[in-house]
Every structure is written in C-alpha cells, then in structure tokens.
Design a protein around this motif. Structure first.
Motif, PDB file in Angstrom:
ATOM      1  N   ALA A 167       0.839  -1.199   0.000  1.00  0.00           N
ATOM      2  CA  ALA A 167       0.000   0.000   0.000  1.00  0.00           C
ATOM      3  C   ALA A 167       0.877   1.253   0.000  1.00  0.00           C
ATOM      4  CB  ALA A 167      -0.902   0.001   1.220  1.00  0.00           C
ATOM      5  N   GLY A 172      -2.243   7.047   2.943  1.00  0.00           N
ATOM      6  CA  GLY A 172      -2.752   6.549   4.218  1.00  0.00           C
ATOM      7  C   GLY A 172      -3.822   5.488   4.077  1.00  0.00           C
ATOM      8  N   VAL A 173      -4.887   5.664   4.865  1.00  0.00           N
ATOM      9  CA  VAL A 173      -5.927   4.648   4.948  1.00  0.00           C
ATOM     10  C   VAL A 173      -6.674   4.485   3.620  1.00  0.00           C
ATOM     11  CG1 VAL A 173      -7.817   6.111   5.725  1.00  0.00           C
ATOM     12  CG2 VAL A 173      -7.643   3.766   6.592  1.00  0.00           C
ATOM     13  N   LEU A 174      -6.631   5.506   2.762  1.00  0.00           N
ATOM     14  CA  LEU A 174      -7.288   5.370   1.457  1.00  0.00           C
ATOM     15  C   LEU A 174      -6.604   4.282   0.637  1.00  0.00           C
ATOM     16  CD1 LEU A 174      -8.001   9.084   0.461  1.00  0.00           C
ATOM     17  CD2 LEU A 174      -9.568   7.407   1.473  1.00  0.00           C
ATOM     18  N   SER A 175      -5.298   4.144   0.815  1.00  0.00           N
ATOM     19  CA  SER A 175      -4.581   3.063   0.133  1.00  0.00           C
ATOM     20  C   SER A 175      -5.047   1.713   0.661  1.00  0.00           C
ATOM     21  CB  SER A 175      -3.075   3.179   0.358  1.00  0.00           C
ATOM     22  OG  SER A 175      -2.589   4.401  -0.120  1.00  0.00           O
ATOM     23  N   LEU A 176      -5.167   1.631   1.980  1.00  0.00           N
ATOM     24  CA  LEU A 176      -5.620   0.385   2.604  1.00  0.00           C
ATOM     25  C   LEU A 176      -6.983  -0.025   2.045  1.00  0.00           C
ATOM     26  CD1 LEU A 176      -4.845  -1.587   5.003  1.00  0.00           C
ATOM     27  CD2 LEU A 176      -6.407  -0.254   6.390  1.00  0.00           C
ATOM     28  N   MET A 177      -7.860   0.956   1.893  1.00  0.00           N
ATOM     29  CA  MET A 177      -9.224   0.667   1.455  1.00  0.00           C
ATOM     30  C   MET A 177      -9.281   0.200  -0.006  1.00  0.00           C
ATOM     31  SD  MET A 177     -11.275   0.942   3.946  1.00  0.00           S
ATOM     32  CE  MET A 177     -10.723   1.169   5.625  1.00  0.00           C
ATOM     33  N   GLN A 178      -8.225   0.448  -0.760  1.00  0.00           N
ATOM     34  CA  GLN A 178      -8.198  -0.058  -2.141  1.00  0.00           C
ATOM     35  C   GLN A 178      -8.125  -1.590  -2.148  1.00  0.00           C
ATOM     36  OE1 GLN A 178      -8.885   2.267  -4.438  1.00  0.00           O
ATOM     37  NE2 GLN A 178      -8.835   3.589  -2.634  1.00  0.00           N
TER      38      GLN A 178
END
Lengths: 286, 319
Positions: A167, A172-178
């Motif tokens: 990621a 940040g967390v937007l990468s995780l959510m991908q």
C-alpha cells in the motif's frame, strides 16, 4: 571471466568503482545482478529480460510485459486519464509522482486495458515496480477495480501481473481501502463466472499480496520472485528468528501450497493462452 | 490506572482538589472558596486538554492498557454469548474471538480482535495480532452467520497482522485476501466498529462491511505511526509526526469519507466508563441494523459495492 578481470583491476590499480561501472557502456551492456555476467542489452531484451546465462528474471516494465503477452498491435489502454491527487496533503508527494512519471512515461503504477492473446480478447492490469515501487494508492486501486468491472461487463477473462511494495504510505488509509475495493470487484466478477489469473512478479508484498494478487482462480509466480505480507527485515527484528534463505520466494510459496505454479517467463503466454482457451465460453456452449 | 502524559495536569489538579476537600472536612479551616476556584480551573483545563486532543494523544488512548476490549463489549452489549474455537484447518487463534449471542432478542454473530490487558494475557492473545488461522476462524463464522441469516458484528482492535515466519508459511496474505473477498459477498448485514487500533491488513480482514464506525479515540491506519516514520524518514522516533501526517484518527477518516460515523467516548476515553461506552455502541448497532435488516440481498450487496467503490481520491482528467 569478466568478473575476475574487474576484481583484479580494482585490487591492483586505482580505477575507482565509478570508472569500472563506466566500462559497461550505458544503454548498450547490462550486468546480471545474479550471476554478474555482462550481456548486450539487445540480447537481454530479446530474451524478455531473462538472463541467458543463469535464468534470473529481471524486472519488466509494464509495456514490455504487455508486448511479451499480447499479439502485436492489438492492445488498447483503459483509464490512463485517472490521475493521482494528494488527499492527505503529504509533503512532496505530487513532486515524487511527477518524477516517476517522467522516468517511466507512465501515468501511474499500473497499466490496464485489453488485448488479444492468441486471437482471444483478454482484459489486463500490469503493474510497474519502477513507479513508486509499484505501491497501491487510490489510482492503482481504482484502475484495477474498473478493469475488473469492465471485464465483467464485456465478458472477458482478466489477467493481472502484480509488482508492488504494498500500500502507498502517502495516501494513508485510502490506500488500505483499495484492498477492499479491488477484492469486492473480484467477488462480483467471480460471481458472474469470470476467469481471473494472477501472476505475481518480483516483488509482490504487503497489501497487494493480501488482496487481488492472491485472489485469482489461478495464482502463479515468476521464478525467485519475492512474495509475502510482512517484510523480512521486520519479521527478523520482531521475532529474532532465523529465516530460511528461500523465505518468501515463489518457490517457498509453492512448497507451502499458496500458489498453483511457478512459471518461467518464456512459458507464460503459452500457459495463459491455454488456460484461457480451456475456459472459453463459446467452446463450452457450442 | 495507567496515566497518559498529556492528561497528567488534569489528574494532578484533581488530586489537589480532593486533598483540600479532605482537609476542609477533617479540620476547622474552611477552604470551600479555594476549592471552588480550583474546580473552575479544572473544568477549563479539562476542556482545553480533552477538547484539543492531538492525533498522538488519541494513539495513546487507543493503546491504553485498560481500554475496553472485544470481550468487555460483548459482556455489556449481548446476552448468552457462546464462544466457538478453531479454524478446522490448523488451530485456534486466541487473538480473535468469535461466537454467537443475543442482541435485543435476536441472534447475531460477533467476531473481534482480542488483546490482553496485562503481559500474561497479551502473550496468550499474541497482543491481538492474528495468525492466518484467526482470519480463517473469522471467515468460518461469517459463513455460518450467512447460513443462519444472522447479522455480523465485527470489533476491530489490532496493531496488525502477526509479523512472523509461521504466519507467512501458513499463508497470511491469502488468508487476509480471502476474507476481503468473501466479506464482499456475505448476504447478511455486516457492521464493523474500530474500538482501539485498526492496524493495516490485520484490521481490514474483519473490516469489510455495510457500515464502518470508529470510537472517537480509536485509530485506523495503513501502517503504525512507528512503522510509517521508519519507512518515510528512516526514524521510528518520528512516530508523533507520522501520526499527524498519516491522518489516522476517527475524525480524519470521517473527513476522508471512509466512515459511517464516529461513536462518542466519555471524557478521558472509553476506559473511564465502559458502561457509557457500551451504551453508545449499542445505540449505533441498533440504528445500523434497523437500516440494514430489511434490505433485499441484492440491494445490500449493491450498496456495499457502491460504498467501497467511492473510497479513494483521484482526478478524472481528460481522455
């Protein structure tokens, strides 16, 4: 041996490392980091960047990969206009993106599209490790999810080549959510009967290995590719465990039952083509 | 109780007030006026400190030793909880608990990361960091919930997946990936609540749902602040700076349109009043289930896809 010559020169003369490096003409010769042999770049390219001497698989750029897989002049790119933004206002992020764009001539770390493989249309996503280490941010996730959706809508098989450090920190967390986004897209595609083949190339780690890279109907890897979730250094530091030399290699994953096959680059197109043929819907229905 | 650095001034002032009260009671000296002044000062100080929590303060709260865990909330929220063990493939991972229980006279499946509150418990629970068998146990229970048409409640509270040799050998990546994909297709409502730390893939493996909430002082992040600092600036001591740049607090995630809501915590954090906290969570779950229960399976799944499809930031550009 060339290696010995270089070694001896270093020992007995004042030729600096920098000069030694310059002895390999830039853009003409290439040294294999595995066996240290030197080859003409053209020879290497012709061999799909596989070392003619030791078989080491060098990184392929996304477009080199696409050329190696699809019939000449049959591919179209999708969603190249989806562009990176800086949602966390991370310092220097867009500058780094711009640099990698210039370096790789790519808009992001993945190229998606459609091409003919032995006269059969196939949707693809091919990652490029030179672009921000192939890390997955919003654009990478979005482009892959769109490619999968389009494969579903156009009833195409979907092939993905992964190469990623995981990621992307800067989103940040937007990468995780991908990871979730792409996995849901795969679920929808799978439910519609779509065929997905994942090929993990060096390196496929972190959030990419823990999402779409592992979710093909068939999961393959190139020889010696590094594949895993947690980094080797982090595991060593946390657990103080001695890790085997082949830890997290394609062969290690095969041994432990996590991938279907390790596939040599020279055999890749033939294998994918065969599998796609065996899942051909027209054949089944006729 | 473990005191956090930033709240020490509040605690010291409180202690002082208590002392003066005791003195007033036990002796002839009347300190009522002084006490009143100090109490006013305390209120201002509390507003100032708890009203302006910095990301790093919230990280400390999320990691607080006494912060309520999954099992605490299960005890307060549900009745007749029955825990079930094992993934049927390798073992039982105690970093994840799973079982069935009643919520408002209705059976539900509850799954959550479980960390310990002391060293002994933490060793047993591996500090709440799951191995592949933990994710597989979770998935087994989700599938069962689907079979018996029970909603699923997931509590997220982990630093992340176990970084270890055996976890890799047993397929950490594919276990997490499988959960993401299978959760995408569950035909029952899934409500996910981050109650402490939401650390990377290990958190996400219980985190694909129809509703995602975070307790006010919990965090959700692609990597720990320490890890981010080490990677980005080659210096783990910059964790505080990373906690700010990475945007990991509940309010950050709300701004990034990842959440369905932030669940309020009592002043000073969930550990100060578990019952209050459980009540707040109960309200949230009740509302979420009310919204989700009567949806057709098609609508539920379509909405779930729409939800995740829209997470991310990019520019469309021109073709």
């Amino acid at each position: 041996m060339l290696k010995d010559i270089f070694g001896r020169r270093k020992k007995h003369s004042s030729v600096s490392n920098e000069q030694t490096k310059n002895d390999i003409p830039e853009g003409l010769m290439k040294k294999c980091p595995s066996c240290n042999k030197i080859f003409y770049e053209k020879e290497m390219a012709k061999n799909m960047e596989v070392c003619p001497k030791c078989g080491f698989h060098h990184a392929l750029s996304a477009w080199e990969r696409i050329h190696s897989l699809f019939d000449a002049d049959t591919f179209e790119e999708w969603d190249a206009h989806v562009q990176t933004s800086n949602p966390l206002d991370f310092p220097d992020y867009l500058e780094k993106i711009e640099k990698d764009r210039e370096k790789t001539k790519l808009s992001e770390a993945v190229v998606t599209g459609k091409g003919m493989m032995d006269n059969r249309p196939v949707a693809f996503s091919v990652m490029d490790s030179r672009f921000r280490m192939g890390s997955m941010g919003s654009v990478v996730g979005e482009k892959i999810a769109r490619a999968i959706e389009r494969a579903k809508d156009e009833d195409l098989p979907f092939v993905i080549f992964t190469a990623s450090g995981g990621a992307r920190m800067q989103e940040g967390v937007l990468s995780l959510m991908q990871m979730s986004k792409t996995s849901i897209a795969i679920k929808r595609f799978s439910k519609a009967g779509g065929l997905m083949i994942s090929v993990m190339t060096h390196p496929t780690t972190g959030g990419v290995s823990a999402s779409f890279a592992s979710l093909g109907d068939y999961n393959f890897a190139e020889p010696e590719a590094l594949i895993g979730f947690a980094g080797r250094r982090i595991i060593e530091q946390t657990t103080r465990e001695k890790l085997p030399d082949d830890f997290q290699t394609a062969e290690f994953l095969l041994k432990h039952g996590h991938i279907d096959r390790v596939v040599h680059r020279h055999d890749m197109k033939k294998l994918l083509s065969k599998i796609i043929n065996m899942h051909g819907k027209s054949e089944v229905s006729s | 109780m473990q005191l956090l650095e930033f709240e020490k001034p509040v605690i010291h002032l409180k202690e002082k007030i208590e002392e003066l009260k005791k003195l007033t009671k036990d002796s002839e000296i009347d300190l009522t006026e002084e006490i009143k002044t100090l109490e006013k000062k305390l209120a201002v100080l509390e507003d100032d400190i708890y009203g302006n929590l910095k990301p790093w303060d919230r990280v400390q709260m999320a990691r607080h030793q006494q912060r309520p865990t999954t099992l605490d909330y299960i005890e307060h929220l549900f009745v007749d909880f029955i825990e079930f063990h094992g993934d049927r493939l390798y073992g039982d991972d105690e970093a994840i608990v799973a079982g069935i229980a009643m919520f408002h006279e209705r059976p539900i499946t509850v799954i959550g990361h479980q960390r310990g509150k002391n060293t002994k418990e933490n060793i047993r629970r591996n500090f709440g960091m799951p191995h592949p068998e933990g994710y597989r146990k979770a998935l087994r229970h989700m599938k069962q919930a689907e079979k018996f048409n029970r909603p699923i409640i997931c509590f997220i509270d982990t630093k992340g997946a176990e970084p270890g040799k055996e976890a890799e050998e047993r397929g950490q990546s594919s276990a997490i990936a499988q959960n993401l994909m299978e959760m995408a297709g569950l035909t029952v409502p899934v409500v996910c609540i981050v109650i402490g730390e939401g650390g990377s893939g290990g958190a996400l493996a219980l985190g694909v749902g129809d509703k995602i909430y975070m307790l006010e002082n919990s965090t959700y992040s692609v990597i720990s602040p320490e890890g981010a600092a080490a990677l980005l600036w080659k210096d783990a001591s910059q964790a505080q700076r990373a906690a700010e740049s990475m945007r990991i607090t509940s309010y950050d995630l709300q701004d990034l349109h990842v959440l369905d809501g932030v669940i309020a915590e009592p002043r000073g954090g969930a550990h100060r009043d578990v019952e209050f906290q459980a009540k707040e969570i109960e309200k949230t779950i009740t509302q979420a289930l009310k919204e989700l229960t009567n949806l057709s399976v098609d609508t539920l799944l379509e909405n779930r896809w729409e939800k995740y499809k829209n997470i991310g930031a990019y520019e469309e550009g021109t073709e």
